[in-house]
Motif scaffolding. Sequence first.
Motif, PDB file in Angstrom:
ATOM      1  N   VAL A 181       0.845  -1.202   0.000  1.00  0.00           N
ATOM      2  CA  VAL A 181       0.000   0.000   0.000  1.00  0.00           C
ATOM      3  C   VAL A 181       0.880   1.253   0.000  1.00  0.00           C
ATOM      4  O   VAL A 181       1.894   1.293   0.693  1.00  0.00           O
ATOM      5  N   LEU A 182       0.510   2.272  -0.765  1.00  0.00           N
ATOM      6  CA  LEU A 182       1.232   3.552  -0.685  1.00  0.00           C
ATOM      7  C   LEU A 182       0.858   4.229   0.630  1.00  0.00           C
ATOM      8  O   LEU A 182      -0.308   4.537   0.862  1.00  0.00           O
ATOM      9  N   HIS A 183       1.834   4.439   1.507  1.00  0.00           N
ATOM     10  CA  HIS A 183       1.530   5.092   2.782  1.00  0.00           C
ATOM     11  C   HIS A 183       1.741   6.606   2.647  1.00  0.00           C
ATOM     12  O   HIS A 183       2.117   7.105   1.568  1.00  0.00           O
ATOM     13  N   LEU A 184       1.485   7.317   3.734  1.00  0.00           N
ATOM     14  CA  LEU A 184       1.534   8.787   3.650  1.00  0.00           C
ATOM     15  C   LEU A 184       2.912   9.297   3.191  1.00  0.00           C
ATOM     16  O   LEU A 184       3.001  10.324   2.535  1.00  0.00           O
ATOM     17  N   GLY A 185       3.975   8.571   3.525  1.00  0.00           N
ATOM     18  CA  GLY A 185       5.312   8.979   3.072  1.00  0.00           C
ATOM     19  C   GLY A 185       5.429   8.874   1.559  1.00  0.00           C
ATOM     20  O   GLY A 185       5.910   9.790   0.887  1.00  0.00           O
TER      21      GLY A 185
END
Length: 299
Positions: free
Chosen positions: A13-17
Amino acid sequence: MFVGRFAPSPTGVLHLGNLRTALASWLSVRKAGGRWIIRMEDVDGPRCSRDLGEMQLRDLAALGLESDAPVIWQSARGDAYRQALAELHRADRLYPCLCTRRDLQLLASAPHAEDGLRPYPGRCRGRAWEGFDRALRLRLPDGAVAWEDRLFGPQVEDPGALTGDPLLFRRDGCFAYHLAVVVDDGAQGVTEVVRGADLRSVTATQIRLQGALGLPHPAYVHLGMVAAPDGGRLGKRAGALGLEALAARSVSPAEALGWLGWSLGCLDRPGPCAAPDLIGAFDWTRVPKEEVRVPAAWA
Ligand code: GLU
């Protein structure tokens, strides 16, 4: 032409970073009136999946970040990587590496280095060529590389001490990250690379590889990392702090985007917005160098 790119590996998953990196790159390009492209770095076959890549593209689109050109998947670019390896072989820059993971652990000569960041000590450097079906490394020239980071200023680094001779082709038949990233940045005419500070230590090595392939050097920006509220690392695994996990906490994409825009110095305080609202205020001189932490209420 100003060309920026976001190049995630579809391993989770693409996280906030990751999303913050994508937004910063997009804003920089939009501000300059250039072209922004997404590239899926799925060379590491077993760890990547098409489904995860499609999910990442959906999350980026939910923030209004869409590629200006068809998305390139590195798994379809084998011919270009093979051609680059052939060119490097003709220039006598490659050697086969027979070291196993265990050999490398035993040989590790930099006790301070984190796992995975130990420079390759060059044990196989003297080996004779055995063909393209071996693991292959690039023979780095001696000496430091001077380069400039748009956030952190001038850098002088010795890639031999940071990564050592980089692996370009793996024993399991996969092309390695350094080769794919450098070949594609060149092929796509990328002029600005924005990525996380965790990749700063490989930049000098990639600049050497660009030189060996006769490719131009893009400008680099390495963003401070986004940490969990307690300062820990944000993981990319399932359940990581991505848009879906945020939605479960009633945080909308517009709110996430507002927080990201605020963390990049575009807003005085976080609040829901759309990506184009942030373009006018975006400026690299306003982007903080330090790590940022996600709000405790979101974790
Ligand atoms: N694909 C790499 C990653 O997701 C980033 C490559 C780069 O930006 O140079 O970590």
